[in-house]
Motif scaffolding. Structure first.
Motif, mmCIF file in Angstrom:
data_model
loop_
_atom_site.group_PDB
_atom_site.id
_atom_site.type_symbol
_atom_site.label_atom_id
_atom_site.label_comp_id
_atom_site.label_asym_id
_atom_site.label_seq_id
_atom_site.Cartn_x
_atom_site.Cartn_y
_atom_site.Cartn_z
ATOM 1 N N LEU A 18 61.781 37.553 36.952
ATOM 2 C CA LEU A 18 63.124 38.000 36.577
ATOM 3 C C LEU A 18 64.094 36.812 36.595
ATOM 4 O O LEU A 18 64.893 36.628 35.687
ATOM 5 C CB LEU A 18 63.604 39.088 37.531
ATOM 6 C CG LEU A 18 64.980 39.659 37.171
ATOM 7 C CD1 LEU A 18 64.927 41.172 37.090
ATOM 8 C CD2 LEU A 18 66.052 39.222 38.131
ATOM 9 N N HIS A 19 63.964 35.981 37.630
ATOM 10 C CA HIS A 19 64.869 34.830 37.707
ATOM 11 C C HIS A 19 64.631 33.839 36.575
ATOM 12 O O HIS A 19 65.561 33.249 36.038
ATOM 13 C CB HIS A 19 64.718 34.137 39.067
ATOM 14 C CG HIS A 19 65.524 34.798 40.137
ATOM 15 N ND1 HIS A 19 66.880 34.694 40.204
ATOM 16 C CD2 HIS A 19 65.156 35.604 41.160
ATOM 17 C CE1 HIS A 19 67.337 35.400 41.226
ATOM 18 N NE2 HIS A 19 66.298 35.975 41.836
ATOM 19 N N LEU A 20 63.349 33.659 36.233
ATOM 20 C CA LEU A 20 63.052 32.676 35.188
ATOM 21 C C LEU A 20 63.480 33.168 33.812
ATOM 22 O O LEU A 20 63.893 32.373 32.967
ATOM 23 C CB LEU A 20 61.541 32.369 35.170
ATOM 24 C CG LEU A 20 61.015 31.511 36.318
ATOM 25 C CD1 LEU A 20 59.508 31.332 36.190
ATOM 26 C CD2 LEU A 20 61.696 30.147 36.314
ATOM 27 N N PHE A 21 63.371 34.458 33.580
ATOM 28 C CA PHE A 21 63.585 34.937 32.212
ATOM 29 C C PHE A 21 64.842 35.784 32.066
ATOM 30 O O PHE A 21 64.978 36.548 31.137
ATOM 31 C CB PHE A 21 62.344 35.699 31.722
ATOM 32 C CG PHE A 21 61.234 34.754 31.376
ATOM 33 C CD1 PHE A 21 61.211 34.127 30.139
ATOM 34 C CD2 PHE A 21 60.252 34.442 32.302
ATOM 35 C CE1 PHE A 21 60.216 33.233 29.812
ATOM 36 C CE2 PHE A 21 59.249 33.545 31.991
ATOM 37 C CZ PHE A 21 59.226 32.932 30.746
ATOM 38 N N SER A 22 65.763 35.643 33.012
ATOM 39 C CA SER A 22 67.019 36.365 32.858
ATOM 40 C C SER A 22 68.178 35.368 32.905
ATOM 41 O O SER A 22 68.023 34.235 33.356
ATOM 42 C CB SER A 22 67.165 37.391 33.985
ATOM 43 O OG SER A 22 68.139 38.335 33.595
ATOM 44 N N GLY A 23 69.319 35.838 32.448
ATOM 45 C CA GLY A 23 70.507 34.994 32.489
ATOM 46 C C GLY A 23 70.304 33.699 31.716
ATOM 47 O O GLY A 23 69.590 33.656 30.716
ATOM 48 N N ALA A 24 70.911 32.643 32.205
ATOM 49 C CA ALA A 24 70.917 31.373 31.467
ATOM 50 C C ALA A 24 69.862 30.399 31.985
ATOM 51 O O ALA A 24 69.977 29.196 31.796
ATOM 52 C CB ALA A 24 72.299 30.741 31.559
ATOM 53 N N THR A 25 68.821 30.929 32.669
ATOM 54 C CA THR A 25 67.867 30.032 33.312
ATOM 55 C C THR A 25 67.269 29.004 32.362
ATOM 56 O O THR A 25 67.355 27.794 32.581
ATOM 57 C CB THR A 25 66.725 30.850 33.961
ATOM 58 O OG1 THR A 25 67.303 31.819 34.816
ATOM 59 C CG2 THR A 25 65.809 29.937 34.739
ATOM 60 N N MET A 26 66.661 29.475 31.284
ATOM 61 C CA MET A 26 65.963 28.538 30.383
ATOM 62 C C MET A 26 66.957 27.662 29.605
ATOM 63 O O MET A 26 66.718 26.496 29.374
ATOM 64 C CB MET A 26 65.060 29.307 29.416
ATOM 65 C CG MET A 26 63.846 29.918 30.094
ATOM 66 S SD MET A 26 62.760 28.646 30.785
ATOM 67 C CE MET A 26 61.630 29.661 31.736
ATOM 68 N N LEU A 27 68.080 28.262 29.218
ATOM 69 C CA LEU A 27 69.108 27.457 28.540
ATOM 70 C C LEU A 27 69.537 26.337 29.478
ATOM 71 O O LEU A 27 69.631 25.163 29.077
ATOM 72 C CB LEU A 27 70.307 28.349 28.179
ATOM 73 C CG LEU A 27 71.472 27.633 27.499
ATOM 74 C CD1 LEU A 27 71.105 27.251 26.070
ATOM 75 C CD2 LEU A 27 72.737 28.475 27.505
ATOM 76 N N GLY A 28 69.771 26.673 30.739
ATOM 77 C CA GLY A 28 70.205 25.673 31.710
ATOM 78 C C GLY A 28 69.151 24.603 31.913
ATOM 79 O O GLY A 28 69.446 23.404 31.950
ATOM 80 N N ALA A 29 67.886 25.048 32.035
ATOM 81 C CA ALA A 29 66.824 24.094 32.344
ATOM 82 C C ALA A 29 66.590 23.111 31.202
ATOM 83 O O ALA A 29 66.426 21.913 31.429
ATOM 84 C CB ALA A 29 65.540 24.850 32.659
#
Lengths: 624, 347
Positions: free
Chosen positions: B269-280
């Protein structure tokens, strides 16, 4: 299979080597004129031993080495010396330097025809001397006198002899063709090197884009019994490793082949390693076995502005123009002419510049091939440069400090370890000429160090001078006091013949002399009571002597005005020199009166100018 | 041709800052496509308006600084900042929100510090955080996934066309009824509902989707693909992003207890929610404001990963990529100081 190591960073620019590999080495021929700079190596320039008009023969020494770090220069062909003068030379500075110019006669007559010598019978000292006398300097890049590098002493701690067959720069193939076609001579040169430095292992490092030469090299090396030459169980191996720029840097190659890093500020010899260029090894073979001095080398001529790229065996001193003409050079499409490779070479502005001992390549690209760099954009700190740096520096930090001229920060970030390979500039997406910044900063650091040393030196000199003047002044005063005392005593003796009074006077005078000698010197002369009568009668007195000298001079001057004017000029010159010295000292001391000293220098200068003008006017009048 | 005098090296890669920036812009396409398919044209209106404002502000700032405008616009840095802020804003954001954000990003965060290369903070994130703090209502009103909008069957422009979307962004058309058109994001729900099991939340709120939330999981996957493409093209190294994602997953795994009221959600959930991947892959990889060396970037990324988890779990904001990145931007010079690589020949 021997283990090899990887170096940090590095880049893979397009190699562009195939173009010049189609042909075998071709003798470039004898140009009408050979131009030989006296400084083709690191160290003191050689000193010409020929005169204009002399006839020289091929291989004849025309300039001898000066001091230990220097090598002689030989005539590459027979002909007549037509000039010994400053000419543009192949140097990044673009400056002129002293060159010996030979108009060749085309007969190519040898001074001493090459002989054949059995090097195994020669001792080390003779070998080193032969290498020195035949003018051999490193032919890879810097041109360091080879004899010094090989004079490793006895017993030496050299374990590894490395031959650098990397040739990692794009376009250049001179070492490649050398390994391909001169492998026998190369092996001979290696054998001589082995006898000299007595290594336990000999490693010939070759990048894997030159795999075609390996078998031939191995065969050639097999012809020699290295163990017999060194007295150790010496192995000789050809080692290939992945192609990557700048694997051919001496420090980088050492790391690739041995896994060791040369400590900063020291030489490979501190690790028991000697590294040699291949061309140098062949030149050593020529010198020792054939008695042939270094008068030619292999040079690649390539780039899209020449139609016939190839490798030439070139006489040293051959103008670049001559080589280009033989390669189908089209000046109209050539935007810059590079001596060396595209990564570390420097541009030539004058195609009459000669090929020298270190010239491995002449690159004549078109604008499309090596475009003029666009204006630099902002550094976005992408870090590609840090990844490419073979010395593991942080180029973007260095760039930052270089812009701000923060020399101490630059030193802390080890700018001295930058080898100027150009990998950082190559990868920089913002086209920042990073290496150029580092070169400039290194020069600034050198200048600052030199200035500091000079200031320190000036301060010492000033202190010493001040001390000496104080001492002299004190001595002078003491002497004068003693004279006065003596005179007073004499007077007293003449007047009253009273021995008691004379003794008292002498004692008083002695006390006075002691006192004034202890006093600060500059006060003393003014407060000194100097009876005129005593001075007038004293024949040893300097003032009297000066008056007498002046009188004689005046007489002489009226007789010979030219000499007087000449002397005026000389004394003005002397005064100017003194004033300048004082100014330097004052500047070094950061004296508050620097401006006054400057004024004095200016005054002396104008007086000197007046004196010179007067002298000139006198001469002019005389000539009329 | 006249011969020129240029110092070495003479060869140069074809890669330029302009092309790097353009590649980064292109690499956002999969994620942007996922957001657009999932939330409607609102993301596109955000990006288009952001680009227009960004280029205008950049041109104004450059001309005030008396620099050649075309030369600076061509470095495409303003373009990337605009796209990233456009993605980060809630879809259909009002034009004045976008303009305010871009002003802080381009003028305050970038040009007042000296322009590209001199900004200590990520401009897009500065713009985003200023907006989030100043206009919390507008900034937390996220569009509902289109597939849920149709289920709710609201009247009017529940699914605006592109033209209508621009009308909404310029506030020429009023936003459709708040309840159906916008919806809390999965991370919002997680933040607001401490007393429920995650499984309960998933049953109650359809927007939770399979892993990270409807649309969100696809958008994150899209940004992951874009990031891997940039990695493959050697635009940046793996160190920062991987370090951040690993740290975030590790912390999520440590604190995940299967879904109780206190649990912060699974690592997925943390990896694929919110801005996680955009941020990374797009935010912390901004080289200007990040640490320089590879080792430094590992620390930098790990710090961001840890801060994201801490703020999501215990802070007041549902998502925290922007705060985490800005906090670590502060730390970058310190990290650089302690992570200098060992120079050749120095022991």
């Amino acid at each position: 299979m021997r283990k090899i190591w990887d170096i940090h960073g590095g880049i893979h620019p397009p190699e562009n080597k195939a173009q010049s590999l189609d042909h075998s080495i071709e003798f470039a021929g004898i140009p009408a004129q050979l131009i030989l700079p006296v400084s083709q190596h690191i160290g003191a320039a050689a000193s010409p031993i020929v005169q204009i008009g002399d006839t020289v023969l091929k291989g004849q020494c025309i300039a001898e080495a000066v001091g230990p770090v220097s090598v002689p220069i030989h005539a590459p062909s027979s002909g007549t010396i037509t000039a010994i003068e400053d000419r543009p030379i192949a140097h990044p500075s673009g400056l002129d330097d002293l060159c010996i110019v030979i108009d060749t006669d085309g007969r190519d007559t040898w001074h001493q025809p090459p002989s054949s010598r059995d090097f195994t019978q020669l001792d080390k000292a003779t070998l080193v001397e032969l290498i020195h006398n035949h003018g051999i300097a490193g032919m890879g890049g810097a041109g360091f006198p080879t004899s010094i590098k090989l004079n490793v002493g006895e017993p030496n701690n050299i374990k590894t002899l490395i031959l650098n067959g990397t040739e990692c720069e794009p376009y250049i193939t001179s070492d490649h063709v050398l390994m391909r076609e001169y492998s026998r001579k190369l092996a001979q040169g290696i054998a001589i090197l082995a006898k000299l430095v007595q290594p336990e292992e000999i490693l010939l490092g070759v990048e894997d884009n030159k795999i075609d030469v390996v078998a031939g090299l191995q065969n050639a090396l097999k012809q020699h019994d290295f163990s017999a030459l060194t007295g150790k169980a010496t192995s000789a191996e050809v080692i290939t490793f992945p192609t990557k720029y700048p694997s051919g840097g001496e420090k980088q190659l050492i790391e690739i082949l041995t896994g060791k890093q040369v400590p900063t500020g020291s030489l490979p010899a501190s690790l028991g390693i000697v590294c040699q260029n291949l061309g140098t090894a062949v030149a050593i073979s020529d010198a020792v076995i054939d008695d042939r001095p270094l008068i030619s080398r292999i040079t690649t001529v390539t780039g899209q502005a020449v139609t016939k790229p190839r490798n030439f065996e070139v006489l040293l001193g051959t103008p670049v123009e001559y080589l280009l003409a033989r390669s189908g050079y089209n000046a109209s499409i050539n935007n810059r002419l590079v001596m060396g490779g595209p990564m570390m070479g420097f541009t030539l502005l004058d195609i009459t510049m000669p090929v020298v001992k270190t010239t491995n390549c002449i690159l004549a690209p078109t604008e499309a091939e090596l475009p003029t760099p666009p204006p630099a954009q902002a550094c976005i700190r992408c870090g590609l440069c840090a990844e490419a740096c073979p010395a593991s520096l942080l180029p973007q930090q260095l760039f930052w400090f270089a812009q701000g001229k923060e020399l101490e920060k630059l030193e802390q970030h080890n700018i001295a370890d930058c080898i100027e390979c150009g990998a950082c500039s190559y990868v920089c997406p913002s086209n920042i000429p990073l290496v150029q910044y580092y070169r400039a900063s290194k020069a600034e650091i050198r200048q600052r160090d030199a200035d500091m040393q000079q200031a320190e030196h000036a301060k010492l000199r000033f202190d010493a001078r001040q001390e000496r003047l104080d001492r002299l002044e004190a001595e002078k005063i003491a002497a004068r006091q003693a004279r006065q005392a003596k005179a007073a005593a004499n007077k007293a003796a003449q007047a009253g013949q009273d021995p008691k009074a004379a003794t008292v006077a002498a004692a008083l005078a002695r006390v006075g002399a002691k006192k004034s000698a202890l006093e600060p010197t500059h006060k003393a002369p003014a407060s000194d009571p100097a009876p005129d009568a005593t001075l007038a009668t004293d024949v040893d007195d300097p003032v009297q002597r000066a008056i007498a000298r002046r009188a004689t001079q005046q007489q002489a001057d009226t007789a010979n005005p030219a000499a007087a004017l000449q002397r005026a000029v000389e004394s003005a010159e002397a005064r100017l020199k003194k004033a300048r010295l004082r100014l330097t000292n004052a500047e070094a001391e950061q004296d508050n009166n620097v401006d006054a000293f400057k004024l004095a220098v200016d005054k002396c200068q104008s007086k000197l100018n007046q004196a010179r003008a007067a002298l000139d006017a006198h001469h002019a009048a005389k000539n009329l | 041709m006249p011969l020129v005098q240029i110092t070495s090296p003479h060869a140069h890669t074809s890669q330029s800052t302009s092309s790097v920036m353009l590649l980064v812009a292109l690499a956002t396409l999969p994620g942007v496509a996922a957001l657009t398919i999932g939330f409607g044209w609102g993301t596109i209106t955000n990006i288009v308006l952001s680009i227009i404002f960004a280029l205008a502000l950049e041109a104004g700032a450059v001309s005030l600084r008396k620099q050649p405008i075309g030369f600076y616009l061509r470095d495409n840095s303003a373009l990337v900042t605009a796209i990233l802020l456009g993605i980060a804003l809630p879809p259909y954001a009002s034009w004045w929100i976008i303009l305010t954000g871009m002003f802080f990003a381009i003028i305050i965060a970038k040009h007042l510090y000296g322009g590209l290369g001199y900004n200590p903070f990520n401009p897009a994130m500065v713009g985003y955080v200023v907006l989030l703090i100043s206009f919390p209502i507008e900034m937390t009103r996220w569009a509902a996934p289109l597939e849920l909008v149709s289920e709710l069957d609201t009247s009017g422009v529940s699914k605006p066309t592109l033209i209508e979307s621009f009308g909404i962004a310029l506030r020429l058309i009023e936003l459709p009824a708040i309840d159906g058109f916008t919806m809390a994001t999965p991370l919002d729900l997680l933040r607001q509902n401490d007393a429920l099991m995650i499984s309960d939340l998933k049953q109650t709120y359809p927007q939770f989707g399979a892993q990270g939330g409807l649309v969100w999981e696809w958008a994150n996957l899209g940004f992951l693909i874009g990031g891997l493409f940039l990695l493959y093209r050697k635009i940046y190294t793996w160190h920062g992003p991987v370090s951040m994602l690993v740290t975030l997953s590790l912390l999520a795994a440590i604190f995940y207890d299967g879904g109780s009221s206190n649990s912060g959600g699974s690592p997925m959930l943390h990896l694929f929610s919110g801005a996680t991947m955009l941020g990374a892959w797009f935010i912390l990889t901004d080289p200007v404001s990040s640490a320089v060396s590879n080792k430094g970037r590992i620390i930098f990324g790990a710090g961001i990963g840890a801060l994201i988890f801490i703020i999501r779990q215990w802070g007041n904001y549902p998502d925290s990529v922007a705060f985490a990145v800005l906090l670590m931007n502060f730390a970058a010079p310190l990290i650089d100081h302690y992570t200098q690589p060992k120079t050749y020949g120095h022991s």
